[in-house]
Each structure stands twice: as structure tokens, then as C-alpha cells.
Write an enzyme that holds these catalytic residues in place. Structure first.
Site, PDB file in Angstrom:
ATOM      1  N   GLY A  15       0.827  -1.214   0.000  1.00  0.00           N
ATOM      2  CA  GLY A  15       0.000   0.000   0.000  1.00  0.00           C
ATOM      3  C   GLY A  15       0.856   1.255   0.000  1.00  0.00           C
ATOM      4  O   GLY A  15       1.870   1.314   0.684  1.00  0.00           O
ATOM      5  N   ARG A  76       1.013  -5.017  -5.718  1.00  0.00           N
ATOM      6  CA  ARG A  76       1.033  -6.262  -4.941  1.00  0.00           C
ATOM      7  C   ARG A  76       1.329  -7.346  -5.970  1.00  0.00           C
ATOM      8  O   ARG A  76       0.604  -7.501  -6.938  1.00  0.00           O
ATOM      9  CB  ARG A  76      -0.304  -6.475  -4.246  1.00  0.00           C
ATOM     10  CG  ARG A  76      -0.660  -5.262  -3.353  1.00  0.00           C
ATOM     11  CD  ARG A  76      -1.745  -5.570  -2.360  1.00  0.00           C
ATOM     12  NE  ARG A  76      -2.293  -4.345  -1.810  1.00  0.00           N
ATOM     13  CZ  ARG A  76      -1.870  -3.763  -0.683  1.00  0.00           C
ATOM     14  NH1 ARG A  76      -0.896  -4.285   0.022  1.00  0.00           N
ATOM     15  NH2 ARG A  76      -2.438  -2.653  -0.245  1.00  0.00           N
ATOM     16  N   ASP A 107       4.859  -4.719   6.243  1.00  0.00           N
ATOM     17  CA  ASP A 107       5.335  -6.040   6.697  1.00  0.00           C
ATOM     18  C   ASP A 107       5.302  -7.101   5.598  1.00  0.00           C
ATOM     19  O   ASP A 107       6.189  -7.951   5.528  1.00  0.00           O
ATOM     20  CB  ASP A 107       4.584  -6.500   7.951  1.00  0.00           C
ATOM     21  CG  ASP A 107       3.092  -6.610   7.744  1.00  0.00           C
ATOM     22  OD1 ASP A 107       2.590  -6.089   6.727  1.00  0.00           O
ATOM     23  OD2 ASP A 107       2.432  -7.224   8.591  1.00  0.00           O
ATOM     24  N   THR A 130       4.347   2.663   5.573  1.00  0.00           N
ATOM     25  CA  THR A 130       2.949   2.195   5.639  1.00  0.00           C
ATOM     26  C   THR A 130       2.182   3.105   6.592  1.00  0.00           C
ATOM     27  O   THR A 130       2.714   3.480   7.641  1.00  0.00           O
ATOM     28  CB  THR A 130       2.852   0.730   6.109  1.00  0.00           C
ATOM     29  OG1 THR A 130       1.492   0.431   6.449  1.00  0.00           O
ATOM     30  CG2 THR A 130       3.697   0.428   7.339  1.00  0.00           C
ATOM     31  N   ASP A 132      -0.132   2.305   8.424  1.00  0.00           N
ATOM     32  CA  ASP A 132      -0.671   1.552   9.570  1.00  0.00           C
ATOM     33  C   ASP A 132       0.178   1.626  10.834  1.00  0.00           C
ATOM     34  O   ASP A 132      -0.308   1.315  11.921  1.00  0.00           O
ATOM     35  CB  ASP A 132      -0.857   0.079   9.196  1.00  0.00           C
ATOM     36  CG  ASP A 132      -1.915  -0.104   8.126  1.00  0.00           C
ATOM     37  OD1 ASP A 132      -2.808   0.747   8.058  1.00  0.00           O
ATOM     38  OD2 ASP A 132      -1.821  -1.086   7.369  1.00  0.00           O
ATOM     39  N   ASP A 134       2.279  -0.406  11.860  1.00  0.00           N
ATOM     40  CA  ASP A 134       2.236  -1.713  12.532  1.00  0.00           C
ATOM     41  C   ASP A 134       3.548  -2.503  12.410  1.00  0.00           C
ATOM     42  O   ASP A 134       3.522  -3.730  12.329  1.00  0.00           O
ATOM     43  CB  ASP A 134       1.067  -2.553  11.978  1.00  0.00           C
ATOM     44  CG  ASP A 134       1.147  -2.734  10.470  1.00  0.00           C
ATOM     45  OD1 ASP A 134       1.979  -2.067   9.839  1.00  0.00           O
ATOM     46  OD2 ASP A 134       0.377  -3.543   9.933  1.00  0.00           O
ATOM     47  N   ARG A 176      -6.491  -2.519   9.463  1.00  0.00           N
ATOM     48  CA  ARG A 176      -7.103  -3.859   9.451  1.00  0.00           C
ATOM     49  C   ARG A 176      -6.719  -4.659  10.687  1.00  0.00           C
ATOM     50  O   ARG A 176      -7.511  -5.373  11.263  1.00  0.00           O
ATOM     51  CB  ARG A 176      -6.662  -4.627   8.193  1.00  0.00           C
ATOM     52  CG  ARG A 176      -7.503  -4.352   6.973  1.00  0.00           C
ATOM     53  CD  ARG A 176      -7.143  -5.331   5.884  1.00  0.00           C
ATOM     54  NE  ARG A 176      -5.716  -5.347   5.631  1.00  0.00           N
ATOM     55  CZ  ARG A 176      -5.112  -4.782   4.603  1.00  0.00           C
ATOM     56  NH1 ARG A 176      -5.821  -4.160   3.705  1.00  0.00           N
ATOM     57  NH2 ARG A 176      -3.813  -4.844   4.447  1.00  0.00           N
TER      58      ARG A 176
HETATM   59  P1  ATP Z   1       0.601  -2.388   3.562  1.00  0.00           P
HETATM   60  O1  ATP Z   1       0.303  -3.277   4.741  1.00  0.00           O
HETATM   61  O2  ATP Z   1       0.854  -0.987   3.959  1.00  0.00           O
HETATM   62  O3  ATP Z   1      -0.425  -2.510   2.466  1.00  0.00           O
HETATM   63  P2  ATP Z   1       2.567  -4.365   2.786  1.00  0.00           P
HETATM   64  O4  ATP Z   1       3.971  -4.252   2.351  1.00  0.00           O
HETATM   65  O5  ATP Z   1       2.322  -5.139   4.056  1.00  0.00           O
HETATM   66  O6  ATP Z   1       1.995  -2.891   2.877  1.00  0.00           O
HETATM   67  P3  ATP Z   1       1.380  -6.530   1.220  1.00  0.00           P
HETATM   68  O7  ATP Z   1       0.342  -6.464   0.149  1.00  0.00           O
HETATM   69  O8  ATP Z   1       1.120  -7.369   2.409  1.00  0.00           O
HETATM   70  O9  ATP Z   1       1.690  -5.008   1.597  1.00  0.00           O
HETATM   71  O10 ATP Z   1       2.748  -7.071   0.556  1.00  0.00           O
HETATM   72  C1  ATP Z   1       3.298  -6.434  -0.588  1.00  0.00           C
HETATM   73  C2  ATP Z   1       3.938  -7.448  -1.502  1.00  0.00           C
HETATM   74  O11 ATP Z   1       5.028  -8.112  -0.811  1.00  0.00           O
HETATM   75  C3  ATP Z   1       3.048  -8.593  -1.949  1.00  0.00           C
HETATM   76  O12 ATP Z   1       2.207  -8.219  -3.019  1.00  0.00           O
HETATM   77  C4  ATP Z   1       4.079  -9.609  -2.397  1.00  0.00           C
HETATM   78  O13 ATP Z   1       4.590  -9.294  -3.668  1.00  0.00           O
HETATM   79  C5  ATP Z   1       5.205  -9.405  -1.364  1.00  0.00           C
HETATM   80  N1  ATP Z   1       5.053 -10.447  -0.338  1.00  0.00           N
HETATM   81  C6  ATP Z   1       4.262 -10.442   0.747  1.00  0.00           C
HETATM   82  N2  ATP Z   1       4.356 -11.593   1.430  1.00  0.00           N
HETATM   83  C7  ATP Z   1       5.242 -12.366   0.752  1.00  0.00           C
HETATM   84  C8  ATP Z   1       5.765 -13.686   0.914  1.00  0.00           C
HETATM   85  N3  ATP Z   1       5.398 -14.468   1.939  1.00  0.00           N
HETATM   86  N4  ATP Z   1       6.661 -14.139  -0.004  1.00  0.00           N
HETATM   87  C9  ATP Z   1       7.030 -13.366  -1.036  1.00  0.00           C
HETATM   88  N5  ATP Z   1       6.572 -12.131  -1.254  1.00  0.00           N
HETATM   89  C10 ATP Z   1       5.682 -11.633  -0.395  1.00  0.00           C
END
Ligand code: ATP
Length: 327
Positions: A15, A76, A107, A130, A132, A134, A176
Site C-alpha cells: 500500500g 502487490r 510487513d 505504511t 498503519d 504496525d 485492518r
Molecule cells: P501495507 O500493509 O501498507 O499494504 P505491505 O507491504 O504489508 O503494505 P502486502 O500487500 O502485504 O503489503 O505485501 C506487498 C507485496 O510483498 C506482496 O504483493 C508480495 O509481492 C510481497 N510479499 C508479501 N508476502 C510475501 C511472501 N510471503 N513471499 C514473497 N513475497 C511476499
């Protein structure tokens, strides 16, 4: 590994958050300062797999400091969750002779970065971006302060109409799994109640709180609901409350993606700038698989696997203050 870092790639993932641009700018300008070439990767991990690379010089990040979103764009990527996807990303990094990677995200993005750097031994540093807030390993994540400011600005406006019409408003904010935005917005916005994922509360307790406030001549009220509240979303909660007491004139507002946009606050710009500089300097010092953060005004490098695994508890003191002041 502590080989010379001559070329680094930077990407934003997950995000978007206000201040991501400021972080990219800081990475690019610090790179130039140390004569390190910086490659911008478009569209997060998808861009790493599809080789959407472009050289970022000092001028390419002019006038982005004050802009929300991320000019590198974010995504994503399901392909990066697969071994083949990550292998392709590694081959692209090798063919471009990129020595290290800076990942700006939350994360999920760090989980991907951690797996990638273990599989392929690429130095990686994470910058927490982020709204959040978090992530453990930093007091604040980039975007959190701006998102709170946006939420509070909206809440102030809702308060005007709530008090004019003697209404109870349920205002849903983002979060969330974490109630950081909700609790901060509740304190700054003067809410009568706050409902977060971290604290159990019942509809009966909420109703009692609203009734006591009404008995105390509070003619309007604002309830802040984190979207991941265990009582359900703001619409659900409002419906349950209205079912039990029909004399409240209830309205619901969901702030939604509004909270992600807009110019980053001063705090977020400074935070992003500090963390961007620290990421590049950390890579130069041979650091890898760490997230850079600021705790008690001090720079801290936390192993990525800890930053994603450790629970960052909602600051209980703030929650307590929100409850005390909400009478
Ligand atoms: P936010 O929580 O602010 O939306 P975020 O970084 O947590 O940000 P996510 O959509 O959870 O957002 O993760 C972003 C991208 O990280 C995913 O689309 C994926 O490409 C990669 N990713 C997340 N988890 C994994 C995993 N277990 N293995 C490989 N890549 C991952």
C-alpha cells in the site's frame, strides 16, 4: 558480505503511503552523495521481475518531496510469492550488476524481501513505509503521521455537522490489524469512543458509554472505528447500536483511501529523509536483511525477520488517554 556497493535499486511495494516519495528522493540523493548509482524499479516486485528499471539521477527526484503516493508506483505482486518469480528478479538484478536493494513498504513487502535475500544472498535494507504504523523496530512508519492528520481534518469537519444536528457519527478509519490511526485520531479528534482490533469491547459497553454521555448532556458524539475492529466495520456496529436504541440519530462515514493520499506532513518528510539516508549508509557499512527505523530519536537497524515477527503493541498509554478524555 561486505563488498563495495556501487549500484543499488530502490522500489516501493504494498500500500502506498505519504512520504514514500521523500524516502526515494533521500535514497537517490544519498546515493549520488556517495557516488553510488541508483536504479528506480517501477511497480514494486513486479517491476523487479519484468525489469522495469530506470536510472534515477539527482534531478529525477526534483519536486517529489511534497507529493503523496509514490512516483515509482507500487503493486502487490503474486509472482514474487513464487520461487520462479524471485529467481527471475534475481537474474535481472545480476544482469544489471545491481549490488543491493532498498525496499520501501510494510510487513508483507519485508516478508518478501527477507525470503528473497535468504534465497539469493542480495543485500537488502527495508524502509518502513505504511500508514498503519504496525511494524516493530521503529516508533513511527512513514505515512502514519500524514494519515492521522488527514483523518483528524475530516473528523473536525464531521464534528461541525454532528453537533449542529445532535447526531452520533461512527467514523471508520484505516487499520485492518492495528488501531494506531484510530487511537491517535480519537485523541486528536476528541472522540467519545474508540474501537480497535487490539482491545475487546462489547456492543453493550459501547451503548452504555454513549448513553452515559447523553445523560451528561453530550448532545452529539463521535465514535472512531478501526476497519479491523472485532465488532465489525462501522456500518455493522452502527446498525447493532441503532437496533437497541432508536433515539440516537446515527450516521456513518468511512474515510477509506482518502487517508492514503495528500502531501506528507513535516514529520513524515523528515522521517523519510532520515531513513533514506540511513538505508544507503547502512548498505555501505555492509548491513543487510535489516529494517532501518527510529526509536527514541535514535537510528536503529532491526533484523527484518524480527521487525515482521514482533508484535508492536498499541501504545496502551495513548489508549488509556483516549478513554479518559472521551467522557
Ligand atoms: P501495507 O500493509 O501498507 O499494504 P505491505 O507491504 O504489508 O503494505 P502486502 O500487500 O502485504 O503489503 O505485501 C506487498 C507485496 O510483498 C506482496 O504483493 C508480495 O509481492 C510481497 N510479499 C508479501 N508476502 C510475501 C511472501 N510471503 N513471499 C514473497 N513475497 C511476499
Amino acid at each position: 558480505m561486505n563488498k563495495d556497493i556501487r549500484k543499488i535499486a530502490v522500489l516501493t511495494s504494498g500500500g502506498d503511503a505519504p512520504g514514500m516519495n521523500a524516502a526515494i528522493r533521500a535514497v537517490v540523493r544519498t546515493g549520488r552523495f556517495y557516488e553510488i548509482e541508483v536504479i528506480g524499479v517501477q511497480l514494486g516486485y513486479d517491476g523487479l521481475i519484468d525489469k522495469q528499471f530506470r536510472v534515477l539521477d539527482a534531478r529525477s527526484v526534483a519536486n517529489i518531496l511534497s507529493r503523496g503516493g509514490t512516483f515509482l508506483k507500487s503493486a502487490r505482486s503474486d509472482r514474487f510469492r513464487t520461487q520462479e518469480g524471485r529467481k527471475q528478479a534475481f537474474e535481472n538484478i545480476q544482469s544489471e550488476q545491481i549490488d543491493a536493494l532498498v525496499v520501501i513498504g510494510g510487513d508483507g513487502s519485508f516478508t518478501g524481501a527477507d525470503i528473497f535475500s535468504r534465497e539469493h544472498d542480495v543485500p537488502v535494507i527495508g524502509i518502513p513505509g505504511t500508514i498503519d504504523n504496525d511494524l516493530a523496530g521503529t516508533d513511527f512508519t512513514i505515512g502514519f503521521d500524514s494519515a492521522c492528520n488527514t483523518a483528524v481534518e475530516a473528523i473536525d469537519k464531521i464534528r461541525d455537522t454532528a453537533s449542529s444536528h445532535q447526531r452520533v457519527f461512527f467514523i471508520e478509519v484505516m487499520g485492518r490489524d492495528a488501531g494506531f490511526i484510530a487511537v491517535n485520531a480519537a485523541i486528536s479528534g476528541g472522540a467519545g469512543a474508540v474501537i480497535v482490533p487490539e482491545h475487546e469491547w462489547t456492543i453493550e459497553q459501547l451503548i452504555e458509554k454513549l448513553q452515559v454521555a447523553a445523560q451528561n448532556k453530550k448532545s452529539s458524539n463521535l465514535v472512531i472505528v478501526a476497519e479491523g475492529s472485532h465488532l465489525g466495520n462501522a456500518f455493522k456496529i452502527a446498525k447493532k447500536v441503532q437496533k437497541q436504541i432508536d433515539y440516537f440519530d446515527i450516521r456513518v462515514t468511512v474515510l477509506g483511501h482518502l487517508q492514503r493520499g495528500g502531501a506528507p506532513s513535516n514529520l513524515d518528510r523528515v522521517l523519510a529523509s532520515r531513513l533514506g539516508v540511513a538505508a544507503v549508509e547502512g548498505l555501505k557499512e555492509g548491513k543487510s536483511k535489516v529494517m532501518v527505523g527510529i526509536i527514541n530519536q535514535q537510528l536503529v537497524y532491526t533484523p527484518i525477520h524480527e521487525a515482521i515477527k514482533l508484535e508492536k503493541p498499541l501504545i496502551d498509554e495513548e489508549f488509556r488517554i483516549a478513554r479518559i478524555l472521551s467522557t
